[in-house]
Design a protein around this motif. Structure first.
Motif, PDB file in Angstrom:
ATOM      1  N   HIS A 110      62.952  20.015 -36.822  1.00  0.00           N
ATOM      2  CA  HIS A 110      62.682  19.092 -37.925  1.00  0.00           C
ATOM      3  C   HIS A 110      62.528  17.681 -37.377  1.00  0.00           C
ATOM      4  CE1 HIS A 110      62.523  17.948 -42.089  1.00  0.00           C
ATOM      5  NE2 HIS A 110      63.434  17.014 -41.902  1.00  0.00           N
ATOM      6  N   ARG A 111      61.400  17.465 -36.717  1.00  0.00           N
ATOM      7  CA  ARG A 111      61.178  16.178 -36.051  1.00  0.00           C
ATOM      8  C   ARG A 111      60.108  15.372 -36.773  1.00  0.00           C
ATOM      9  NH1 ARG A 111      59.880  17.844 -30.081  1.00  0.00           N
ATOM     10  NH2 ARG A 111      58.366  19.015 -31.265  1.00  0.00           N
ATOM     11  N   THR A 112      60.369  15.000 -37.999  1.00  0.00           N
ATOM     12  CA  THR A 112      59.383  14.184 -38.698  1.00  0.00           C
ATOM     13  C   THR A 112      59.771  12.713 -38.696  1.00  0.00           C
ATOM     14  OG1 THR A 112      60.482  14.667 -40.776  1.00  0.00           O
ATOM     15  CG2 THR A 112      58.616  16.053 -40.196  1.00  0.00           C
ATOM     16  N   HIS A 113      61.036  12.423 -38.902  1.00  0.00           N
ATOM     17  CA  HIS A 113      61.506  11.045 -38.947  1.00  0.00           C
ATOM     18  C   HIS A 113      62.486  10.793 -37.805  1.00  0.00           C
ATOM     19  CE1 HIS A 113      59.792  10.045 -42.856  1.00  0.00           C
ATOM     20  NE2 HIS A 113      60.129  11.270 -43.222  1.00  0.00           N
ATOM     21  N   LEU A 114      62.491   9.577 -37.323  1.00  0.00           N
ATOM     22  CA  LEU A 114      63.430   9.195 -36.277  1.00  0.00           C
ATOM     23  C   LEU A 114      64.863   9.191 -36.812  1.00  0.00           C
ATOM     24  CD1 LEU A 114      63.804   8.224 -33.367  1.00  0.00           C
ATOM     25  CD2 LEU A 114      63.384   5.902 -34.163  1.00  0.00           C
ATOM     26  N   LEU A 115      65.034   8.852 -38.070  1.00  0.00           N
ATOM     27  CA  LEU A 115      66.373   8.832 -38.659  1.00  0.00           C
ATOM     28  C   LEU A 115      66.977  10.231 -38.725  1.00  0.00           C
ATOM     29  CD1 LEU A 115      68.555   7.074 -39.900  1.00  0.00           C
ATOM     30  CD2 LEU A 115      67.462   7.427 -42.113  1.00  0.00           C
ATOM     31  N   SER A 116      66.174  11.235 -39.043  1.00  0.00           N
ATOM     32  CA  SER A 116      66.706  12.602 -39.081  1.00  0.00           C
ATOM     33  C   SER A 116      67.062  13.086 -37.682  1.00  0.00           C
ATOM     34  CB  SER A 116      65.708  13.556 -39.737  1.00  0.00           C
ATOM     35  OG  SER A 116      64.538  13.675 -38.972  1.00  0.00           O
ATOM     36  N   ALA A 117      66.305  12.673 -36.672  1.00  0.00           N
ATOM     37  CA  ALA A 117      66.649  13.036 -35.299  1.00  0.00           C
ATOM     38  C   ALA A 117      67.955  12.371 -34.873  1.00  0.00           C
ATOM     39  CB  ALA A 117      65.515  12.627 -34.352  1.00  0.00           C
ATOM     40  N   LEU A 118      68.156  11.119 -35.276  1.00  0.00           N
ATOM     41  CA  LEU A 118      69.405  10.428 -34.951  1.00  0.00           C
ATOM     42  C   LEU A 118      70.597  11.064 -35.662  1.00  0.00           C
ATOM     43  CD1 LEU A 118      68.267   6.704 -35.014  1.00  0.00           C
ATOM     44  CD2 LEU A 118      68.859   8.067 -33.025  1.00  0.00           C
ATOM     45  N   LEU A 119      70.401  11.499 -36.898  1.00  0.00           N
ATOM     46  CA  LEU A 119      71.481  12.160 -37.627  1.00  0.00           C
ATOM     47  C   LEU A 119      71.847  13.500 -36.990  1.00  0.00           C
ATOM     48  CD1 LEU A 119      70.665  11.398 -41.354  1.00  0.00           C
ATOM     49  CD2 LEU A 119      72.609  10.613 -40.026  1.00  0.00           C
TER      50      LEU A 119
ATOM     51  N   GLY B 125      70.162   3.946 -30.743  1.00  0.00           N
ATOM     52  CA  GLY B 125      69.227   4.640 -31.625  1.00  0.00           C
ATOM     53  C   GLY B 125      68.873   3.828 -32.849  1.00  0.00           C
ATOM     54  N   LEU B 126      69.856   3.177 -33.441  1.00  0.00           N
ATOM     55  CA  LEU B 126      69.569   2.339 -34.604  1.00  0.00           C
ATOM     56  C   LEU B 126      68.747   1.108 -34.230  1.00  0.00           C
ATOM     57  CD1 LEU B 126      72.892   2.540 -36.614  1.00  0.00           C
ATOM     58  CD2 LEU B 126      70.687   3.556 -37.171  1.00  0.00           C
ATOM     59  N   ALA B 127      68.980   0.569 -33.047  1.00  0.00           N
ATOM     60  CA  ALA B 127      68.162  -0.555 -32.585  1.00  0.00           C
ATOM     61  C   ALA B 127      66.713  -0.122 -32.394  1.00  0.00           C
ATOM     62  CB  ALA B 127      68.736  -1.119 -31.297  1.00  0.00           C
ATOM     63  N   LEU B 128      66.511   1.074 -31.835  1.00  0.00           N
ATOM     64  CA  LEU B 128      65.148   1.591 -31.691  1.00  0.00           C
ATOM     65  C   LEU B 128      64.516   1.884 -33.049  1.00  0.00           C
ATOM     66  CD1 LEU B 128      65.502   3.983 -28.656  1.00  0.00           C
ATOM     67  CD2 LEU B 128      64.146   1.899 -28.782  1.00  0.00           C
ATOM     68  N   LEU B 129      65.309   2.348 -33.983  1.00  0.00           N
ATOM     69  CA  LEU B 129      64.796   2.620 -35.323  1.00  0.00           C
ATOM     70  C   LEU B 129      64.327   1.341 -35.999  1.00  0.00           C
ATOM     71  CD1 LEU B 129      64.499   4.716 -37.669  1.00  0.00           C
ATOM     72  CD2 LEU B 129      66.745   3.967 -38.386  1.00  0.00           C
TER      73      LEU B 129
ATOM     74  N   THR C   3      56.823   2.311 -39.999  1.00  0.00           N
ATOM     75  CA  THR C   3      57.383   3.587 -40.420  1.00  0.00           C
ATOM     76  C   THR C   3      58.237   4.159 -39.293  1.00  0.00           C
ATOM     77  OG1 THR C   3      56.856   5.778 -41.279  1.00  0.00           O
ATOM     78  CG2 THR C   3      55.369   4.884 -39.627  1.00  0.00           C
ATOM     79  N   ASP C   4      59.024   5.180 -39.643  1.00  0.00           N
ATOM     80  CA  ASP C   4      59.835   5.812 -38.607  1.00  0.00           C
ATOM     81  C   ASP C   4      59.365   7.227 -38.314  1.00  0.00           C
ATOM     82  OD1 ASP C   4      60.734   6.982 -40.944  1.00  0.00           O
ATOM     83  OD2 ASP C   4      62.783   7.209 -40.191  1.00  0.00           O
ATOM     84  N   HIS C   5      58.131   7.546 -38.689  1.00  0.00           N
ATOM     85  CA  HIS C   5      57.582   8.866 -38.379  1.00  0.00           C
ATOM     86  C   HIS C   5      57.418   9.009 -36.867  1.00  0.00           C
ATOM     87  CE1 HIS C   5      56.737  10.429 -42.360  1.00  0.00           C
ATOM     88  NE2 HIS C   5      56.379   9.192 -42.701  1.00  0.00           N
ATOM     89  N   LEU C   6      57.870  10.135 -36.357  1.00  0.00           N
ATOM     90  CA  LEU C   6      57.764  10.354 -34.918  1.00  0.00           C
ATOM     91  C   LEU C   6      56.335  10.665 -34.480  1.00  0.00           C
ATOM     92  CD1 LEU C   6      61.001  12.418 -34.219  1.00  0.00           C
ATOM     93  CD2 LEU C   6      60.539  10.060 -33.646  1.00  0.00           C
ATOM     94  N   GLN C   7      55.481  11.060 -35.423  1.00  0.00           N
ATOM     95  CA  GLN C   7      54.086  11.352 -35.077  1.00  0.00           C
ATOM     96  C   GLN C   7      53.318  10.072 -34.744  1.00  0.00           C
ATOM     97  OE1 GLN C   7      53.242  13.078 -38.764  1.00  0.00           O
ATOM     98  NE2 GLN C   7      54.054  15.100 -38.235  1.00  0.00           N
ATOM     99  N   ASN C   8      53.745   8.954 -35.289  1.00  0.00           N
ATOM    100  CA  ASN C   8      53.051   7.685 -35.045  1.00  0.00           C
ATOM    101  C   ASN C   8      53.466   7.028 -33.738  1.00  0.00           C
ATOM    102  OD1 ASN C   8      51.838   8.055 -37.491  1.00  0.00           O
ATOM    103  ND2 ASN C   8      53.230   6.706 -38.584  1.00  0.00           N
TER     104      ASN C   8
END
Length: 98
Positions: free
Chosen positions: A22-31, A74-78, A87-92
Motif C-alpha cells: 500500500h504505497r500510495t501516500h508517504l504518510l501511510s508508509a511512515l505510519l 520522515g515527517l521533515a521529508l513529508l 502532494t505526498d503521493h509516492l508516484q510523483n
C-alpha cells in the motif's frame, strides 16, 4: 509460540505488508514504519523482562531513540515534499527529476 509473541509477530508482518503493498501516500508508509517499530519495541521490552538480565535493558530504549529519529526525519521529508510537489503521493516523487 505464546499468544503474545504471535500478536507482535503478526503486527510486525502486517505493518511490513502494508508498507510493501500500500504505497500510495508517504504518510501511510511512515505510519507502517512506525507500526513496525512499535511492535519491535514492545517485543524487545517483553524479551528483556523475560530474560531478567540487566545487560539487555538498554536495547529497547536505544530502539525507541532510533525510532524517534526516524519519525522526525520522515515527517521533515513529508513536509518538504508537500511544499515542493504539493502532494505526498509516492508516484510523483522521482529522484531522477531532481
Amino acid at each position: 509460540m505464546t499468544p503474545t509473541h504471535f500478536a507482535f509477530s503478526t503486527a510486525f508482518v502486517l505493518s511490513l505488508m502494508g508498507l510493501a503493498f500500500h504505497r500510495t501516500h508517504l504518510l501511510s508508509a511512515l505510519l507502517c514504519l512506525e507500526g513496525m517499530m512499535l511492535s519491535l519495541f514492545i517485543a524487545l521490552s517483553l524479551w528483556t523482562l523475560q530474560l531478567e538480565t540487566i545487560g539487555y535493558s538498554a536495547t529497547p530504549l536505544l530502539l525507541l531513540a532510533f525510532s524517534a529519529c526516524e519519525a522526525s526525519a520522515g515527517l521533515a521529508l513529508l513536509v518538504a515534499t508537500a511544499r515542493t510537489h504539493g502532494t505526498d503521493h509516492l508516484q510523483n516523487l522521482n529522484l531522477l527529476q531532481c
